[in-house]
Design a protein around this motif. Structure first.
Motif, PDB file in Angstrom:
ATOM      1  N   ARG A   1    -134.487 112.366 -25.236  1.00  0.00           N
ATOM      2  CA  ARG A   1    -133.111 111.884 -25.061  1.00  0.00           C
ATOM      3  C   ARG A   1    -132.979 110.409 -25.430  1.00  0.00           C
ATOM      4  O   ARG A   1    -132.083 110.019 -26.177  1.00  0.00           O
ATOM      5  N   ILE A   2    -133.886 109.566 -24.934  1.00  0.00           N
ATOM      6  CA  ILE A   2    -133.846 108.133 -25.230  1.00  0.00           C
ATOM      7  C   ILE A   2    -134.670 107.811 -26.473  1.00  0.00           C
ATOM      8  O   ILE A   2    -134.289 106.936 -27.274  1.00  0.00           O
ATOM      9  N   SER A   3    -135.769 108.500 -26.676  1.00  0.00           N
ATOM     10  CA  SER A   3    -136.643 108.236 -27.818  1.00  0.00           C
ATOM     11  C   SER A   3    -135.881 108.311 -29.147  1.00  0.00           C
ATOM     12  O   SER A   3    -136.029 107.450 -30.016  1.00  0.00           O
ATOM     13  N   VAL A   4    -135.090 109.351 -29.299  1.00  0.00           N
ATOM     14  CA  VAL A   4    -134.354 109.536 -30.551  1.00  0.00           C
ATOM     15  C   VAL A   4    -133.362 108.400 -30.761  1.00  0.00           C
ATOM     16  O   VAL A   4    -133.229 107.870 -31.876  1.00  0.00           O
ATOM     17  N   GLU A   5    -132.684 107.996 -29.707  1.00  0.00           N
ATOM     18  CA  GLU A   5    -131.705 106.912 -29.835  1.00  0.00           C
ATOM     19  C   GLU A   5    -132.386 105.586 -30.163  1.00  0.00           C
ATOM     20  O   GLU A   5    -131.850 104.769 -30.921  1.00  0.00           O
ATOM     21  N   LEU A   6    -133.560 105.364 -29.596  1.00  0.00           N
ATOM     22  CA  LEU A   6    -134.313 104.149 -29.919  1.00  0.00           C
ATOM     23  C   LEU A   6    -134.727 104.162 -31.389  1.00  0.00           C
ATOM     24  O   LEU A   6    -134.681 103.133 -32.077  1.00  0.00           O
ATOM     25  N   ALA A   7    -135.129 105.336 -31.881  1.00  0.00           N
ATOM     26  CA  ALA A   7    -135.503 105.455 -33.297  1.00  0.00           C
ATOM     27  C   ALA A   7    -134.304 105.228 -34.206  1.00  0.00           C
ATOM     28  O   ALA A   7    -134.434 104.635 -35.291  1.00  0.00           O
ATOM     29  N   LEU A   8    -133.138 105.686 -33.786  1.00  0.00           N
ATOM     30  CA  LEU A   8    -131.924 105.474 -34.572  1.00  0.00           C
ATOM     31  C   LEU A   8    -131.559 103.997 -34.681  1.00  0.00           C
ATOM     32  O   LEU A   8    -130.848 103.589 -35.596  1.00  0.00           O
ATOM     33  N   LEU A   9    -132.077 103.188 -33.747  1.00  0.00           N
ATOM     34  CA  LEU A   9    -131.852 101.742 -33.794  1.00  0.00           C
ATOM     35  C   LEU A   9    -132.881 101.038 -34.672  1.00  0.00           C
ATOM     36  O   LEU A   9    -132.880  99.818 -34.782  1.00  0.00           O
ATOM     37  N   GLY A  10    -133.760 101.821 -35.281  1.00  0.00           N
ATOM     38  CA  GLY A  10    -134.732 101.247 -36.201  1.00  0.00           C
ATOM     39  C   GLY A  10    -136.052 100.874 -35.568  1.00  0.00           C
ATOM     40  O   GLY A  10    -136.876 100.189 -36.194  1.00  0.00           O
ATOM     41  N   LEU A  11    -136.309 101.337 -34.347  1.00  0.00           N
ATOM     42  CA  LEU A  11    -137.553 101.007 -33.665  1.00  0.00           C
ATOM     43  C   LEU A  11    -138.630 102.045 -33.970  1.00  0.00           C
ATOM     44  O   LEU A  11    -138.335 103.213 -34.264  1.00  0.00           O
ATOM     45  N   ASP A  12    -139.876 101.615 -33.890  1.00  0.00           N
ATOM     46  CA  ASP A  12    -141.029 102.485 -34.090  1.00  0.00           C
ATOM     47  C   ASP A  12    -141.386 103.078 -32.729  1.00  0.00           C
ATOM     48  O   ASP A  12    -141.988 102.416 -31.881  1.00  0.00           O
ATOM     49  N   VAL A  13    -141.032 104.338 -32.517  1.00  0.00           N
ATOM     50  CA  VAL A  13    -141.089 104.956 -31.190  1.00  0.00           C
ATOM     51  C   VAL A  13    -142.276 105.901 -31.047  1.00  0.00           C
ATOM     52  O   VAL A  13    -142.538 106.730 -31.915  1.00  0.00           O
ATOM     53  N   THR A  14    -142.974 105.769 -29.923  1.00  0.00           N
ATOM     54  CA  THR A  14    -143.980 106.748 -29.520  1.00  0.00           C
ATOM     55  C   THR A  14    -143.558 107.317 -28.174  1.00  0.00           C
ATOM     56  O   THR A  14    -143.364 106.583 -27.205  1.00  0.00           O
ATOM     57  N   GLY A  15    -143.406 108.628 -28.119  1.00  0.00           N
ATOM     58  CA  GLY A  15    -143.045 109.291 -26.876  1.00  0.00           C
ATOM     59  C   GLY A  15    -144.232 110.036 -26.314  1.00  0.00           C
ATOM     60  O   GLY A  15    -144.922 110.752 -27.050  1.00  0.00           O
ATOM     61  N   VAL A  16    -144.492 109.864 -25.037  1.00  0.00           N
ATOM     62  CA  VAL A  16    -145.609 110.543 -24.376  1.00  0.00           C
ATOM     63  C   VAL A  16    -145.071 111.430 -23.264  1.00  0.00           C
ATOM     64  O   VAL A  16    -144.246 110.987 -22.452  1.00  0.00           O
ATOM     65  N   ASP A  17    -145.543 112.668 -23.222  1.00  0.00           N
ATOM     66  CA  ASP A  17    -145.122 113.572 -22.158  1.00  0.00           C
ATOM     67  C   ASP A  17    -146.206 114.613 -21.937  1.00  0.00           C
ATOM     68  O   ASP A  17    -146.965 114.952 -22.862  1.00  0.00           O
ATOM     69  N   ILE A  18    -146.275 115.133 -20.731  1.00  0.00           N
ATOM     70  CA  ILE A  18    -147.307 116.102 -20.372  1.00  0.00           C
ATOM     71  C   ILE A  18    -146.940 117.529 -20.776  1.00  0.00           C
ATOM     72  O   ILE A  18    -147.784 118.403 -20.855  1.00  0.00           O
ATOM     73  N   ILE A  19    -145.644 117.762 -21.058  1.00  0.00           N
ATOM     74  CA  ILE A  19    -145.161 119.107 -21.371  1.00  0.00           C
ATOM     75  C   ILE A  19    -144.928 119.249 -22.872  1.00  0.00           C
ATOM     76  O   ILE A  19    -144.047 118.589 -23.436  1.00  0.00           O
ATOM     77  N   GLN A  20    -145.693 120.131 -23.517  1.00  0.00           N
ATOM     78  CA  GLN A  20    -145.580 120.298 -24.962  1.00  0.00           C
ATOM     79  C   GLN A  20    -144.208 120.833 -25.364  1.00  0.00           C
ATOM     80  O   GLN A  20    -143.662 120.452 -26.411  1.00  0.00           O
TER      81      GLN A  20
END
Length: 301
Positions: A108-127
């Motif tokens: 939800r937030i990762s995609v929006e951060l990427a749309l702002l031009g940031l290099d995003v790494t998302g980590v989560d325990i659920i595949q």
């Protein structure tokens, strides 16, 4: 700036007499179980996790399959661009800056951060949540690095300019020690001078807006919730019942979130390596007072 003055011995003796013996100190808090001798309430959460312990409810993919659409409804997706923009502004992140979304869920937030031009790494325990994040990123035409890992054990050689943990994605482990492990690993992943922005329900907010329960309809289901307090407001037990509006099928789940006060969490962050940690009532730096509806902590390493 006013000069500090030394107390006279009489003043010191007076303070010693009037200070309650049970006042909390600035020492690190002891790592206690949230619910002593607690047993898992979800019978489907069995087996062992990467720490060699019985799996906890948030490691159960079936839970997210059933409850994800309820927790991440359209209203929460709609507010994501504003949250991402606030994060970028607070941390002063320019295009290409590296940011870690710790507990990214469906992106939800990762995609929006990427749309702002940031290099995003998302980590989560659920595949399954990471798969949903990847699909959303593809639909939006952005690239995101997604890592399937447990934040209690996650380490990386990459250093980030900032990290976030948002939407009350913290406080669900059985012990405080596990919670602190998560914070330490996030801190270790941030470069010196980098930022950590955390948003969650604090103990004060939980007290202020406590309700014994409610019901509403969402994603084709009737949702019933019940809330009770654990200990001396050490945790909030939540019971969620979902009833399918078409079939009448019913499932339920119960879990406990550890409640940290603002000062407790601030002390923990300072104790693990952050140089500063300021508490606010929203992403616009509103005071964290009786009018606050959430707790936002902005820490710098």
């Amino acid at each position: 700036m006013a000069k500090k003055t030394k107390k006279t011995s009489a003043q010191s003796q007076k303070s010693a007499k009037t200070t309650p013996a049970n006042m909390p100190s600035d020492e690190a808090f002891t790592f206690q179980p949230l619910v002593p001798n607690a047993q898992l309430t979800n019978a489907s959460a069995t087996g062992a996790n990467t720490l060699g312990q019985k799996k906890q409810w948030f490691e159960n993919e079936d839970f997210w399959k059933n409850y994800g659409p309820i927790m991440f409804d359209s209203a929460h997706w709609a507010e994501a661009p504003g949250v991402a923009a606030a994060v970028q502004k607070i941390a002063g992140l320019k295009k290409g800056a590296r940011i870690l979304d710790a507990g990214c869920g469906p992106g939800r937030i990762s995609v929006e951060l990427a749309l702002l031009g940031l290099d995003v790494t998302g980590v989560d325990i659920i595949q399954a949540e990471l798969d949903a994040a990847a699909e959303t990123a593809t639909d939006e035409g952005v690239d995101i690095s997604l890592v399937n890992a447990d934040l209690r054990t996650y380490t990386t050689d990459q250093k980030f300019d900032a990290a976030v943990n948002l939407y009350t994605s913290f406080g669900y482990c059985d012990t405080m020690e596990e919670d602190v492990q998560i914070l330490k690993h996030i801190c270790d992943a941030i470069k010196d001078g980098g930022w950590f922005i955390m948003e969650m329900t604090s103990r004060e907010i939980a007290v202020q807006y406590f309700t014994p329960g409610e019901w509403f309809e969402r994603a084709g289901k009737t949702v019933l919730t019940e809330f009770t307090v654990e200990g001396a407001w050490e945790g909030l037990r939540s019971r969620w019942i979902l009833i399918d509006n078409k079939t009448g099928g019913r499932i339920e789940h119960e879990f406990v979130q550890r409640l940290y006060s603002a000062i407790e969490l601030k002390r923990l962050l300072l104790g693990i390596g952050f140089k500063t940690a300021e508490v606010y009532g929203d992403f616009e730096f509103a005071p964290y007072n009786e009018n606050a509806k959430t707790m936002v902590i902005v820490a710098r390493k």
